[in-house]
Scaffold this active site. Structure first.
Site, PDB file in Angstrom:
ATOM      1  N   LYS A 267      13.060  -6.966  11.424  1.00 28.83           N
ATOM      2  CA  LYS A 267      12.476  -7.003  10.072  1.00 28.83           C
ATOM      3  C   LYS A 267      12.583  -8.435   9.551  1.00 28.83           C
ATOM      4  O   LYS A 267      13.667  -8.910   9.237  1.00 28.83           O
ATOM      5  CB  LYS A 267      13.214  -6.043   9.136  1.00 28.83           C
ATOM      6  CG  LYS A 267      12.547  -5.859   7.782  1.00 28.83           C
ATOM      7  CD  LYS A 267      13.296  -4.848   6.932  1.00 28.83           C
ATOM      8  CE  LYS A 267      12.523  -4.534   5.680  1.00 28.83           C
ATOM      9  NZ  LYS A 267      12.239  -5.703   4.853  1.00 28.83           N
ATOM     10  N   ARG A 272       5.050  -9.907   2.836  1.00 31.51           N
ATOM     11  CA  ARG A 272       4.174  -8.926   3.481  1.00 31.51           C
ATOM     12  C   ARG A 272       2.727  -9.261   3.096  1.00 31.51           C
ATOM     13  O   ARG A 272       2.344  -9.180   1.920  1.00 31.51           O
ATOM     14  CB  ARG A 272       4.550  -7.521   3.021  1.00 31.51           C
ATOM     15  CG  ARG A 272       3.700  -6.404   3.650  1.00 31.51           C
ATOM     16  CD  ARG A 272       4.264  -5.973   4.971  1.00 31.51           C
ATOM     17  NE  ARG A 272       3.557  -4.825   5.527  1.00 31.51           N
ATOM     18  CZ  ARG A 272       3.944  -3.565   5.353  1.00 31.51           C
ATOM     19  NH1 ARG A 272       5.002  -3.280   4.607  1.00 31.51           N
ATOM     20  NH2 ARG A 272       3.270  -2.587   5.936  1.00 31.51           N
ATOM     21  N   ARG A 287       1.281  -7.197  -1.033  1.00 26.23           N
ATOM     22  CA  ARG A 287       1.494  -5.758  -1.226  1.00 26.23           C
ATOM     23  C   ARG A 287       1.179  -5.341  -2.657  1.00 26.23           C
ATOM     24  O   ARG A 287       1.103  -4.153  -2.943  1.00 26.23           O
ATOM     25  CB  ARG A 287       2.930  -5.392  -0.867  1.00 26.23           C
ATOM     26  CG  ARG A 287       3.975  -6.077  -1.695  1.00 26.23           C
ATOM     27  CD  ARG A 287       5.370  -5.779  -1.163  1.00 26.23           C
ATOM     28  NE  ARG A 287       5.624  -4.334  -1.118  1.00 26.23           N
ATOM     29  CZ  ARG A 287       6.654  -3.781  -0.483  1.00 26.23           C
ATOM     30  NH1 ARG A 287       7.498  -4.566   0.187  1.00 26.23           N
ATOM     31  NH2 ARG A 287       6.851  -2.497  -0.489  1.00 26.23           N
TER      32      ARG A 287
END
EC number: 6.5.1.1
Length: 1322
Positions: A267, A272, A287
């Site tokens: 991760k 993102r 996002r």
């Protein structure tokens, strides 16, 4: 349609939704607004309203660039007020508390300021006009983003102020409040966007997840009745990302994915980003559906050249690649690198980056990684790691499995090291990694694979070093110090954010967090070491914590050169989570006296070293960590150091970050408070050097070591631990008392003591903090959890005492033992008195001190002599009025108490006395009778009890049979005055439960419980036909009235003080409605058999008087028999008249036999006196005209005994009388009625006397009543005249006026007589 819909309609809905408590009501209001404002012809305008209801999802308008601080300054300019005015300061310091309301809620604070400048009338602004104004407000921010000049920023602020000023002129304060909340994109409606979408259309959420376009949703789904076919994703439109579920450990994650093919991925700690490629058009959606165009200059060319299809959507992470260290850079530098690529190195932040790069470059030169020419051009750059693909070519692939999507990803993307990478188990980053580094992605086949991958990812991903790394590190740090950049140092470790576990068979679901993806982060597993830091400042909270300090600025100590206490502290981080509301309130309360307001730009306290960064600057400072006070004691001078601040233990993610905000060289990620260390003094907090050592020890090179065999084993003391409560569990250690429902709770000290003693100890009471009912172990333990065969120590005894239920202990028993074992009766004569002190209010406030001292003194007198002080009126036995400077009567007390407490004053057990009673009792060292000092009126208790007591049904079987025989009379008997006359009103409400009246138990006899008949059986107000009595039946009923249960209206019980060995007397008074003069004819015609049956059962039942009987004294069967026997001896057989022969001979013989068996003399101390003839208040006696019959004389003799028994109470007992409310009212209205004695009244009295029993309204010269010897003094002291010879007494026991005293001032008459007198001329 939106052009005509008023914004006030939307505001009204917001206000109503904010007040509603349930989500269903909120959804219903939204549906009603949409149906009302937007009919079938206006469905195309749904977007104009929903974009205001869901401002956070509106991406067309963009950002306003206004958060609370900026909005406050713009609002000050829009209102045209001075920056140093109170309202401007209130807006600027909206988080701060003090005496302000709504602190912590900017919209409410702004509404308070606007309310003083705006009217309450709405300006009629429409929803379209609001949207246009908000579009202009957002356009100013977007246009200014193209420039960075300060002049343009000032112009931008003035333009925003003008827009807000125009809105203020067209709205009221309420509408402006909601406008500000829309600008802040936080409406606080208590309803989720999912609920809003579902109320708008069932398919609205699914369509928004794949398009993220609110306008498109409103246009396509404007008809709620038609379902929409599920739409697929499109290139160029942002898609809500699939989310991962949090798990706390690898084992729980593996259980959720057990039996499935699992891939474990690293991760990354970046942004993102979804990359949408449509030919040469590239979009970078976050996002939050925002298009970050700043990534385009550095990444667009790379994406166009290395993605092999024209149209695709990639899902991945945007990172920064450090070409010097050949690794991904730490989190937080993405935006800086993007701006550097776009604008060049011009800002101060990039200058700091240059200094970092120089230090890294020197290190790189020494290890020969990079040439000097390459440093400034290729040191750090943007890098994108794609881990999923959603669209390829002209086809959406989200419905395919993850395994298939990985294969498509490898075909579509051509990896470029340091620029564009893919994360798949069989290629991409795994191929480009150095041989000694762990993999970035693996296929997990077991739990051991997951745990091993997690440990390798989090703990063992480091920069490869050479043998001279330590020397190079020292060189780098010294170089940074030369550049005055000591707040930073080089971190050679790459610690990733955690790992992601994915189901390889799962499909890609927009916005899904169902558990197909699981995330495991290091701060979920084990946080970093607990750090003991000191609080140096505080920040005000918002929302429900508004106005109070909710977060703290903590610091690290700077070691002192002379090994003394630290004198300076560096700001370290900001923390506010981890404490419960109670712990936080206690901590703030402790620190609040030492808070000092931060008045920036004034310098902070000299103890603290800070950066004055806007994110660091606290709202309040702690004045100083310590407080020294010098004290003198004779010839000795000593200094005491107290701690003003508090040390708290904090923990965080194991990764540390470099900080520009705080003065410490490192700061923490996601810090939270573990516990409060009140036990530690301020000078024992963590210092900077110790913290740096912790950081360096965790950042050094680590080697995989063998498992440590010296760890503590679970079998050290032979026990085992279970996570589940199964059959194998023998003991349970609980954290809450709720576990008592499952079984016994054992204190953890039992385990420690067992380990200390090296044996299994018995479960003694001290190990049982929540003692269970001991009926489970009756053979081992008593009712107080004391073992029969085990010795206990002091701690066990304390535990037993602390768990005793005080409610089960009888208070009378406690008082008995206290009185029995009290050493001196002088100090316990108030035993059993629970006193409520009423502090009379003073007109002059200057006398409050005197009154308070008097109240304190009487309380001490009470407690010193065994009494108790209660703060509420409910459990009180005495109410003492403490009035020092003025007289205070009962009426003043009654009016001053609230209605909820007035009802306690009607309780006969509550004594209302003045403080003189307590003072005199203390002075005489005995508890004096309360009657002399009582302030309660005589009639208050009787009237209120008659009105408030519930009616009951007779419990005697024979009386129930008699009631059936008398049904006709009950049906036709009139109801009481003021009650509804219809039968429906009687049946509408269920009958109340009977009131059971229990008398004290005497000897071996059972306690008597009498039930009073309901008011429907009241015969005292029968009709006109009841004026013709049956004399024989009445006479029999008179004799038997002392042995039968009373079936009239509710009696009033009067309990007198106990004298000697005699029992307390209880007399039942009869209400006015049961006047025997008004009984009907049916009531008098009783069957002779019925009377005989009542006489036969007189010795077996304890019953009251007949409804036609007056109020008499209730006595036991033994006492009644002896009194009746005495009556027979006094009257003799020769005194009976002819009328007495009409009695049933069998009944009389049985009564005489019963009376001779139970003989009882009059009570001692009672003397017989003869009362003169006098008509009782307007009713003419008939005894002077008609010779009294023997049965009347018998009844009069019985009444003499009753009167003697009534008047021979305690020496200070007050005489009580019944007062009719209407009677008193008429006398107050027309006082002359009390002096009137008309012929009409006499005629009415004579007519009533013909039908009345002998004891009603009549008295003869032979009427005798016993009088206590000492009653004269007590009666005079209480204000009630004592009865004397020659006075007449009514049947109710109320003394009549003295005939020698002349005409009375206010003569009591019946209200029926008054009504007859008033209506005689009509």
């Amino acid at each position: 349609m939106a052009a005509t819909v008023r914004f006030g309609l939307l505001v009204a809905m917001f206000q109503a939704m904010s007040r509603d408590r349930t989500a269903a009501k909120k959804r219903a209001r939204l549906r009603a607004l949409l149906d009302r404002a937007y009919g079938p012809g206006g469905r195309d305008d749904y977007f104009s309203a929903l974009r205001l209801v869901l401002p956070g999802l509106d991406r067309e308008r963009g950002s306003y660039g206004l958060k609370e601080a900026a909005l406050a300054s713009v609002l000050v300019d829009a209102l045209g007020i001075a920056k140093d005015s109170p309202d401007a300061v209130r807006l600027t310091n909206w988080r701060r508390g003090g005496g302000f309301r709504n602190a912590g809620n900017f919209a409410l604070v702004a509404a308070e300021v606007l309310q003083r400048r705006q009217g309450m009338t709405s300006g009629g602004l429409t929803i379209k006009e609001v949207n246009d104004a908000l579009d202009r407000l957002a356009a100013t921010e977007n246009s200014v983003c193209l420039e960075s000049e300060k002049l343009l920023l000032i112009l931008d602020r003035s333009e925003k102020a003008s827009i807000l000023s125009s809105l203020i002129k067209k709205t009221n304060a309420l509408e402006m409040k909601w406008l500000l909340m829309i600008i802040l994109k936080d409406l606080k409606l208590g309803i989720s966007e999912k609920s809003v979408f579902h109320e708008f259309h069932p398919d609205a959420e699914d369509l928004f997840n794949v398009t993220c376009d609110l306008r498109l949703v409103c246009e396509k789904l404007n008809d709620r009745s038609q379902r929409h076919k599920r739409q697929d994703i499109e290139v160029g439109k942002a898609v809500r990302p699939q989310l991962s579920m949090r798990v706390n450990n690898a084992s729980s994650a593996w259980k959720k994915l057990h039996g499935k093919q699992v891939v474990a991925e690293c991760k990354f700690d970046g942004d993102r980003i979804q990359i949408h490629k449509n030919g040469e058009e590239i979009h970078f959606f976050s996002r939050s559906f925002l298009d970050h165009s700043e990534y385009a200059p550095g990444m667009s060319k790379v994406i166009i050249e290395n993605i092999l299809v024209d149209r695709c959507i990639l899902d991945g992470e945007m990172l920064v690649w450090d070409t010097v260290l050949n690794r991904f850079a730490e989190f937080g530098s993405n935006q800086e690198i993007a701006k550097a690529a776009k604008e060049g190195l011009e800002t101060d932040r990039q200058l700091c980056c240059i200094l970092e790069w120089i230090a890294s470059y020197v290190l790189a030169l020494c290890v020969n990684i990079l040439s000097c020419q390459d440093f400034f051009f290729s040191n750090k750059r943007e890098s994108y790691v794609a881990f999923d693909i959603l669209y390829a070519g002209d086809t959406s692939v989200i419905h395919q499995s993850l395994t298939e999507r990985h294969e498509i990803l490898q075909k579509v993307v051509r990896p470029l090291k340091g620029h564009l990478e893919i994360l798949v188990p069989t290629g991409g980053l795994n191929i480009h990694r150095p041989p000694d580094e762990p993999c970035w992605s693996i296929l997990a086949h077991s739990l051991d694979d997951v745990e091993k991958f997690f440990k390798d990812t989090v703990d063992n991903r480091f920069f490869p070093t050479s043998p001279n790394t330590d020397e190079l590190s020292n060189l780098s740090i010294s170089l940074m110090i030369q550049f005055r950049f000591s707040d930073y140092s080089i971190c050679y470790v790459l610690r990733e954010e955690g790992i992601i576990l994915k189901d390889l068979e799962s499909k890609w679901e927009p916005g899904d967090r169902s558990g197909k993806w699981l995330k495991l982060k290091p701060d979920y597993i084990h946080a970093g070491a607990d750090l003991d830091v000191i609080i140096i400042g505080g920040y005000y909270g918002s929302g429900r914590r508004g106005g109070e300090v909710a977060q703290f600025l903590v610091g690290l100590a700077v070691p002192s050169d002379d090994n003394s206490y630290p004198k300076r502290f560096l700001s370290f981080c900001r923390v506010g989570t981890g404490l419960s509301d109670e712990e936080l309130d206690a901590l703030v309360t402790k620190l609040k006296p030492h808070f000092r307001k931060n008045e920036y730009p004034k310098k902070p306290p000299r103890f603290y070293e800070v950066t004055n960064h806007s994110k660091e600057r606290p709202d309040v400072w702690i004045e100083s960590p310590d407080k020294q006070s010098v004290r003198f004691r004779k010839h000795l001078i000593y200094c005491i150091t107290k701690c003003r601040s508090v040390i708290i233990s904090i923990t965080s993610d194991i990764r540390t970050i470099k900080s520009e905000v705080f003065a410490a060289p490192y700061s923490l990620r996601f810090p939270r408070i573990q516990r409060l260390r009140y036990d530690k003094p301020w000078h024992e907090c963590l210092d900077v050097q110790a913290f740096v050592d912790i950081v360096h020890s965790s950042n050094g090179t680590t080697h995989r070591a063998a498992d440590d065999d010296n760890d503590l084993k679970n079998v050290k003391n032979g026990g085992s631990f279970s996570m589940n409560l199964n059959d194998s569990v023998t003991h349970c250690i609980a954290a809450e008392k709720k576990a008592t429902r499952q079984g016994r709770i054992i204190h953890y000290s039992w385990i420690l003591d067992c380990c200390k003693e090296k044996r299994l100890l018995h479960l003694q009471p001290k190990f049982d903090p929540c003692l269970q009912p001991m009926h489970k172990f009756p053979e081992e333990i008593d009712s107080y959890a004391d073992y029969f065969y085990w010795d206990i120590d002091i701690s066990d005894l304390k535990q037993i005492f602390s768990n005793m239920d005080r409610a089960v202990v009888d208070s009378n028993m406690v008082h008995h033992y206290k009185k029995k074992y009290c050493a001196d009766e002088r100090f316990c004569f108030f035993q059993g008195c629970c006193v409520y002190f009423y502090h009379a209010p003073l007109v002059n406030a200057d006398y409050n001190v005197i009154s308070d001292l008097a109240l304190k003194r009487v309380k001490q007198d009470l407690t010193m002599h065994g009494g108790q002080v209660c703060s509420i009126l409910a459990p009180a036995t005495h109410l003492i009025i403490v009035s020092v400077l003025q007289a205070y009567n009962f009426d003043m007390l009654y009016k001053s108490l609230p209605p909820a407490e007035r009802r306690y004053l009607h309780d006969k057990r509550l004594q209302v006395v003045s403080n003189k009673w307590l003072e005199d009792s203390v002075e005489k060292q005995t508890r004096l009778p309360e009657t002399t000092y009582s302030l309660k009126p005589d009639t208050l208790e009787e009237i209120e009890i008659e009105r408030s007591e519930e009616t009951v049904q007779p419990c005697n079987d024979k009386l129930e049979e008699n009631e059936k025989a008398d049904t006709s009379h009950v049906k036709h008997a009139p109801r009481k005055r003021g009650r509804p006359s219809s039968s429906a009103s009687r049946t509408a409400k269920p009958a109340p439960r009977p009131v059971r009246r229990t008398r004290a138990r005497r000897g071996n006899q059972h306690a008597k419980i009498d039930d009073v008949e309901p008011e429907e059986s009241d015969h005292g107000e029968t009709g006109l036909d009841d004026q013709i009595p049956d004399t024989d039946n009445i006479s029999k009923m008179e004799v038997d009235s002392f042995d039968k249960d009373q079936v009239s209206a509710r009696p009033v019980r009067r309990t007198r003080a106990r004298r000697g060995k005699q029992h307390a007397k209880i007399d039942y008074g009869q209400s006015e409605e049961s006047d025997p003069g008004e009984t009907g004819q049916d009531d008098q015609r009783l069957d002779a058999d019925y009377i005989s049956k009542m006489e036969e059962d007189s010795s077996d039942r304890d019953q009251g008087a007949h409804p036609t009987a007056p109020r008499v004294v209730r006595r036991s069967r033994a006492q009644r028999g002896k009194w009746l026997a005495k009556i027979d001896r006094e009257t003799g057989p020769g005194e009976t008249g002819q009328d007495d022969k009409k009695l049933n001979a069998d009944s009389i013989s049985k009564m005489e036999e019963h009376a001779h068996d139970k003989d009882q003399e009059p009570p001692p101390g009672a003397q017989l006196i003869t009362l003169d003839e006098q008509e009782p208040k307007g009713i003419k006696s008939s005894t002077t005209e008609t010779p009294s019959s023997p049965k009347h004389e018998r009844n009069q003799t019985v009444l003499r005994r009753d009167t003697a028994e009534t008047t021979s109470s305690a020496t200070c007992e007050k005489m009580e009388q019944m007062v009719d409310p209407l009677h008193a009212m008429l006398l107050d209205m027309i006082p002359s009625l009390g002096q009137m004695k008309t012929d009409v009244g006499n005629r009415v009295a004579e007519a009533k006397a013909e039908t009345n029993p002998p004891w009603v309204g009549s008295s003869t010269s032979s009427y005798v009543a016993p009088v206590p010897q000492a009653s004269a003094s007590s009666a005079s002291s209480s204000g009630v005249p004592a009865p004397h010879a020659g006075s007449s007494t009514q049947s109710t026991g109320v003394p009549a006026p003295d005939p020698t005293a002349g005409a009375p001032k206010k003569k009591k008459v019946s209200y029926k007589d008054v009504a007859g007198a008033l209506l005689k001329d009509w």
